[in-house]
Design an enzyme around this catalytic site. Structure first.
Site, mmCIF file in Angstrom:
data_model
loop_
_atom_site.group_PDB
_atom_site.id
_atom_site.type_symbol
_atom_site.label_atom_id
_atom_site.label_comp_id
_atom_site.label_asym_id
_atom_site.label_seq_id
_atom_site.Cartn_x
_atom_site.Cartn_y
_atom_site.Cartn_z
ATOM 1 N N MET A 1 -16.479 58.440 99.551
ATOM 2 C CA MET A 1 -16.625 59.882 99.743
ATOM 3 C C MET A 1 -15.529 60.475 100.603
ATOM 4 O O MET A 1 -15.457 61.684 100.749
ATOM 5 C CB MET A 1 -17.981 60.192 100.384
ATOM 6 C CG MET A 1 -19.151 60.088 99.416
ATOM 7 S SD MET A 1 -19.107 61.339 98.171
ATOM 8 C CE MET A 1 -20.557 60.874 97.262
ATOM 9 N N CYS A 2 -14.744 59.647 101.263
ATOM 10 C CA CYS A 2 -13.624 60.124 102.067
ATOM 11 C C CYS A 2 -14.102 60.692 103.407
ATOM 12 O O CYS A 2 -15.270 61.011 103.593
ATOM 13 C CB CYS A 2 -12.784 61.167 101.337
ATOM 14 S SG CYS A 2 -12.312 60.694 99.665
ATOM 15 N N ARG A 3 -13.172 60.825 104.311
ATOM 16 C CA ARG A 3 -13.347 61.498 105.592
ATOM 17 C C ARG A 3 -12.096 62.334 105.806
ATOM 18 O O ARG A 3 -10.993 61.894 105.493
ATOM 19 C CB ARG A 3 -13.471 60.511 106.758
ATOM 20 C CG ARG A 3 -14.548 59.455 106.634
ATOM 21 C CD ARG A 3 -15.946 59.966 106.977
ATOM 22 N NE ARG A 3 -16.537 60.686 105.859
ATOM 23 C CZ ARG A 3 -17.731 61.281 105.905
ATOM 24 N NH1 ARG A 3 -18.416 61.298 107.017
ATOM 25 N NH2 ARG A 3 -18.208 61.891 104.838
ATOM 26 N N ASN A 42 -13.452 53.580 103.777
ATOM 27 C CA ASN A 42 -12.496 54.515 103.170
ATOM 28 C C ASN A 42 -11.137 53.820 103.125
ATOM 29 O O ASN A 42 -10.276 54.057 103.969
ATOM 30 C CB ASN A 42 -12.444 55.811 103.980
ATOM 31 C CG ASN A 42 -13.772 56.541 103.976
ATOM 32 O OD1 ASN A 42 -14.122 57.207 103.001
ATOM 33 N ND2 ASN A 42 -14.535 56.402 105.049
ATOM 34 N N ASN A 123 -13.761 66.302 100.318
ATOM 35 C CA ASN A 123 -14.627 65.180 100.683
ATOM 36 C C ASN A 123 -15.902 65.312 99.860
ATOM 37 O O ASN A 123 -16.670 66.239 100.057
ATOM 38 C CB ASN A 123 -14.915 65.235 102.186
ATOM 39 C CG ASN A 123 -16.045 64.321 102.619
ATOM 40 O OD1 ASN A 123 -16.720 64.609 103.581
ATOM 41 N ND2 ASN A 123 -16.261 63.230 101.921
#
Length: 274
Positions: A1-3, A42, A123
């Site tokens: 999902m990313c940051r 990530n 995100n």
């Protein structure tokens, strides 16, 4: 999902913003605390964009941002660590990536995306990709589709946002329109967007974590707080945040609407692509 993270404030090194904080993007790349089921690390690339420390670009305008993007985990890139320690900026947008299953792991798929003064990050994920948003994509110029940074939901979101920024629309309205248009055709998507022009940060919280910290001197919007400072505040879900040093606004994003209502051309009702 990313940051991801966007920051405005006095000149500081990229390392001090991204690598050195106890829970900065480096730590969030391998030990995030609020992914909400969207993966555990990530490690599918990262990127950073920053604005050079010069007053103008020689034409009276602020300089365009520089970018560094990689398909490697941020913890494995010694060259970036050296660059980050030596590079100072007043404005930064950066992200670490967890690729959605089936999407490519390439440097061009890593945020931030950019054009002119703008830096952008996503995100989350678009449900039903790519068929669910095919109708929205049809409203874009063909050249924009042929030159996407990567065949990913984030790259398409950037193309939708960029198309309206080019027309001079208000960034808050642009992000709101993009989120609501995508949610209308791809319900239950996760749509946390970050956008900056180097002087203001715009962000959305839509079914994912987002926090903000604003003082008179600095403003930071991030997926997760980077330290234990009590000044961090969660952004309510389904809200837009506008932040700059000494300025913080929160606005509800509202219910889903049709693509035409958001300013994105509607080419007619159609079934999603298989």
């Amino acid at each position: 999902m990313c940051r991801h993270l966007a920051h405005l404030g006095p000149p500081t090194t990229l390392s001090a913003l991204l690598l050195e904080p106890p829970h900065g993007l480096l730590h969030q790349s391998y030990a995030p605390t609020d992914m909400r089921g969207g993966g555990t690390v990530n490690a599918d690339g990262f990127g950073a964009g920053w604005y050079p420390q010069v007053e103008t670009a020689g034409n009276g305008h602020a300089p365009q941002p520089a970018r560094y993007r990689s398909d490697q985990p941020i913890w494995s890139d010694g060259a970036f660590a050296s660059l980050a320690a030596a590079t100072r900026s007043r404005a930064v947008l950066a992200a670490v990536r967890s690729a959605t299953t089936g999407m490519p792991v390439t440097s061009t798929a890593a945020a931030p995306f950019g054009e002119g003064p703008w830096l952008f990050s996503h995100n989350g994920l678009v449900r039903g990709w790519p068929g669910s948003v095919a109708g929205l994509a049809e409203g874009l110029p063909v050249v924009d589709l042929l030159t996407l940074d990567a065949p990913t939901d984030a790259a398409l979101l950037w193309a939708l946002v960029r198309h309206r920024l080019r027309a001079g629309e208000d960034p808050a309205r642009v992000l709101t329109g993009a989120v609501l248009a995508v949610e209308a055709v791809a319900p239950h998507s996760r749509l946390n967007l970050l956008l900056t022009d180097g002087s203001t940060i715009w962000g959305t919280a839509w079914d994912h974590a987002l926090s903000v910290r604003v003082t008179d001197e600095a403003a930071t919007v991030a997926s997760e707080p980077t330290d234990a400072d009590p000044g961090w505040e969660p952004v309510p879900d389904r809200h837009l945040v506008v932040a700059a040093p000494g300025r913080l606004e929160r606005r509800p994003l509202g219910p889903a609407v049709t693509p035409t209502d958001t300013g994105i051309p509607d080419r007619g009702t159609r079934a999603p692509h298989p």
